[in-house]
Design a protein around this motif. Structure first.
Motif, mmCIF file in Angstrom:
data_model
loop_
_atom_site.group_PDB
_atom_site.id
_atom_site.type_symbol
_atom_site.label_atom_id
_atom_site.label_comp_id
_atom_site.label_asym_id
_atom_site.label_seq_id
_atom_site.Cartn_x
_atom_site.Cartn_y
_atom_site.Cartn_z
ATOM 1 N N GLY A 227 50.807 1.442 60.160
ATOM 2 C CA GLY A 227 49.514 0.916 59.695
ATOM 3 C C GLY A 227 49.641 -0.255 58.731
ATOM 4 N N LYS A 228 50.870 -0.665 58.427
ATOM 5 C CA LYS A 228 51.054 -1.780 57.498
ATOM 6 C C LYS A 228 50.710 -3.105 58.182
ATOM 7 C CE LYS A 228 54.417 -2.888 53.964
ATOM 8 N NZ LYS A 228 53.598 -3.412 53.000
ATOM 9 N N ARG A 229 50.130 -4.008 57.390
ATOM 10 C CA ARG A 229 49.732 -5.314 57.919
ATOM 11 C C ARG A 229 50.127 -6.398 56.910
ATOM 12 N NH1 ARG A 229 49.264 -2.375 61.510
ATOM 13 N NH2 ARG A 229 47.461 -1.966 62.847
ATOM 14 N N PRO A 230 50.042 -7.671 57.304
ATOM 15 C CA PRO A 230 50.400 -8.723 56.337
ATOM 16 C C PRO A 230 49.620 -8.566 55.029
ATOM 17 C CG PRO A 230 50.087 -9.661 58.508
ATOM 18 C CD PRO A 230 49.650 -8.241 58.611
ATOM 19 N N CYS A 231 50.272 -9.037 53.962
ATOM 20 C CA CYS A 231 49.796 -8.782 52.606
ATOM 21 C C CYS A 231 48.530 -9.589 52.249
ATOM 22 C CB CYS A 231 50.964 -9.145 51.695
ATOM 23 S SG CYS A 231 50.576 -9.045 49.985
ATOM 24 N N LEU A 232 47.467 -8.874 51.854
ATOM 25 C CA LEU A 232 46.205 -9.554 51.527
ATOM 26 C C LEU A 232 46.303 -10.352 50.228
ATOM 27 C CD1 LEU A 232 43.468 -6.895 52.414
ATOM 28 C CD2 LEU A 232 44.402 -8.721 53.841
ATOM 29 N N GLU A 233 47.201 -9.884 49.344
ATOM 30 C CA GLU A 233 47.335 -10.585 48.043
ATOM 31 C C GLU A 233 47.831 -12.014 48.220
ATOM 32 O OE1 GLU A 233 48.559 -7.080 47.995
ATOM 33 O OE2 GLU A 233 46.435 -6.908 47.484
ATOM 34 N N MET A 234 48.403 -12.303 49.369
ATOM 35 C CA MET A 234 48.935 -13.662 49.567
ATOM 36 C C MET A 234 47.838 -14.666 49.914
ATOM 37 S SD MET A 234 52.526 -12.843 51.386
ATOM 38 C CE MET A 234 53.203 -14.483 51.383
ATOM 39 N N ILE A 235 46.624 -14.179 50.121
ATOM 40 C CA ILE A 235 45.519 -15.118 50.381
ATOM 41 C C ILE A 235 45.082 -15.679 49.024
ATOM 42 C CG2 ILE A 235 43.189 -15.394 51.364
ATOM 43 C CD1 ILE A 235 43.890 -12.901 53.113
ATOM 44 N N PRO A 236 45.108 -17.013 48.862
ATOM 45 C CA PRO A 236 44.829 -17.572 47.527
ATOM 46 C C PRO A 236 43.515 -17.050 46.944
ATOM 47 C CG PRO A 236 45.435 -19.308 49.083
ATOM 48 C CD PRO A 236 45.316 -18.051 49.869
ATOM 49 N N GLU A 237 43.564 -16.751 45.636
ATOM 50 C CA GLU A 237 42.348 -16.226 44.985
ATOM 51 C C GLU A 237 41.302 -17.306 44.803
ATOM 52 O OE1 GLU A 237 42.895 -14.075 41.401
ATOM 53 O OE2 GLU A 237 44.187 -12.599 42.394
ATOM 54 N N THR A 238 41.773 -18.534 44.693
ATOM 55 C CA THR A 238 40.834 -19.654 44.538
ATOM 56 C C THR A 238 40.286 -20.005 45.917
ATOM 57 O OG1 THR A 238 42.718 -21.092 44.789
ATOM 58 C CG2 THR A 238 41.979 -20.635 42.538
ATOM 59 N N ARG A 239 39.345 -19.202 46.354
ATOM 60 C CA ARG A 239 38.833 -19.393 47.706
ATOM 61 C C ARG A 239 37.315 -19.337 47.700
ATOM 62 N NH1 ARG A 239 41.551 -13.840 48.339
ATOM 63 N NH2 ARG A 239 39.849 -12.362 48.132
ATOM 64 N N PRO A 240 36.694 -19.966 48.676
ATOM 65 C CA PRO A 240 35.234 -19.874 48.732
ATOM 66 C C PRO A 240 34.813 -18.441 49.075
ATOM 67 C CG PRO A 240 36.089 -21.045 50.660
ATOM 68 C CD PRO A 240 37.253 -20.784 49.768
ATOM 69 N N PRO A 241 33.653 -17.994 48.623
ATOM 70 C CA PRO A 241 33.251 -16.603 48.870
ATOM 71 C C PRO A 241 33.164 -16.260 50.358
ATOM 72 C CG PRO A 241 31.477 -17.865 47.804
ATOM 73 C CD PRO A 241 32.671 -18.743 47.826
ATOM 74 N N GLU A 242 32.877 -17.276 51.179
ATOM 75 C CA GLU A 242 32.783 -17.044 52.629
ATOM 76 C C GLU A 242 34.108 -16.528 53.192
ATOM 77 O OE1 GLU A 242 31.841 -19.845 51.122
ATOM 78 O OE2 GLU A 242 29.666 -19.700 51.360
ATOM 79 N N CYS A 243 35.179 -16.827 52.471
ATOM 80 C CA CYS A 243 36.502 -16.425 52.934
ATOM 81 C C CYS A 243 36.598 -14.899 53.000
ATOM 82 C CB CYS A 243 37.561 -16.999 52.013
ATOM 83 S SG CYS A 243 39.207 -16.888 52.686
#
Ligand code: ATP
Ligand code: MG
Length: 330
Positions: A227-243
């Motif tokens: 059930g492991k998937r690529p790491c969500l923390e790697m998505i930059p925090e400085t992102r538009p809310p639509e992201c």
């Protein structure tokens, strides 16, 4: 829509190019495990094309025409290859590693891939890609997407799962294979296979990273089946809310249960809306998370028009400011 064997060169089918149909200079674009990709120029058309050579005895190719699907012009049986549109900006795989993209561009690319896949799946019966990965997403002069190489790993009736898996993994596709393929003795793959691969592609576009970097094939198989998937923390925090909505779509796409994954006819509506929202200048500005002043440093605050007008006014300091940070306007 007709799917046909490339080796069929009878009239009305694929054109069979001869070596002499191309200018003498063949430029090697890439060297793969299964053949090479060359840039060739068709003498008659004066047009650059890509020639992908490989053992195509068991391959299928198609004469599909769609804005976001790479066109195939014919075969070249003398060089055992397929002649197709040449995409000047190469693959998304290479571009994500070499350039940083603004959020707006990322959203647009995700939407265009979704459009391509929706087109394939809306054929009757659906055309399965089964080889969707960032190296099969090519970009034209204007960085618009065309999906290529579907049907390269065909599922043949009566084929055993092990053979299919072998063909998939031989292409280095392990990251894009849904867990049910290696955990269950299920039937032939369906549309949910491609939806899973799309989820991984979304993650790669959002993070500009490779999933499961440094892990062996066995480790990926084990972890993904747990059930492991690529790491969500790697998505930059400085992102538009639509992201965040896009992240939801991505997670639905890679759900362990194939039945819970959305259809491309659903994802395309969502990506269309999100892509439109990000295109509207000013829409993002009012909805940032956190401190607006701090966020004005981030380039997704700048619409393409405002960047163009800065350049026209030779306002280079604002322009430099707009491309500062981890996203650079390409
Ligand atoms: P697979 O054989 O499973 O599709 P792959 O996509 O990694 O694997 P190729 O299809 O041989 O391997 O493509 C290798 C590279 O060649 C791509 O990453 C891209 O950079 C380049 N390439 C392929 N097709 C074209 C094209 N039509 N125009 C321009 N470059 C291309
Ligand atoms: Mg390819």
């Amino acid at each position: 829509l007709v799917l046909m064997d490339c080796s069929d060169t009878s009239p009305g089918h694929f054109r069979d190019f001869k070596r002499d149909d191309f200018e003498a200079e063949w430029i090697k674009v890439a060297e793969g495990r299964f053949g090479h990709v060359y840039q060739v120029k068709v003498k008659l058309w004066r047009e650059k094309c890509a020639l992908k050579t490989f053992d195509y005895r068991s391959q299928t190719a198609s004469k599909l025409k769609f804005k976001y699907i790479l066109s195939i012009y014919g075969v070249c049986s003398e060089a055992t290859g397929v002649v197709m549109e040449y995409m000047s900006n190469g693959s998304l795989n290479n571009l994500l590693a070499s350039h940083s993209f603004m959020w707006q561009k990322k959203f647009q690319m995700i939407h265009e891939i979704s459009m391509a896949m929706n087109f394939l799946h809306s054929a009757k019966p659906p055309l399965l890609h089964l080889n969707l990965k960032t190296s099969n997403i090519l970009l034209d002069d204007h960085l618009h997407v065309k999906v290529s190489d579907f049907g390269l790993v065909p599922w043949e009736d009566g084929m055993c799962k092990a053979t299919f898996m072998e063909r998939l993994t031989a292409r280095g596709n392990i990251n894009y294979i849904p867990p049910e393929v290696f955990t269950e003795c299920s039937d032939s793959p369906g549309t949910a296979f491609d939806v899973y691969s799309f989820g991984i592609v979304i993650w790669e576009i959002l993070t500009q990273q490779k999933p499961y970097a440094g892990c062996s094939v066995t480790k990926v198989l084990l972890q993904v089946s747990k059930g492991k998937r690529p790491c969500l923390e790697m998505i930059p925090e400085t992102r538009p809310p639509e992201c965040d909505e896009l992240i939801c779509v991505m997670q639905q796409c890679w759900d362990t249960n194939p039945q819970k994954r959305p259809l491309f006819s659903d994802t395309v509506r969502k990506t269309e809306t999100l892509n439109e929202v990000l295109k509207i200048p000013g829409t993002i500005t009012g909805q940032r998370k956190g401190n607006a002043e701090q966020e004005s440093k981030y380039p997704w605050m700048f619409s393409p028009n405002s960047i163009l007008s800065m350049l026209a006014k030779k306002d280079f300091s604002s322009f430099r400011q707009s491309v500062k940070g981890d996203d650079v306007c390409t």
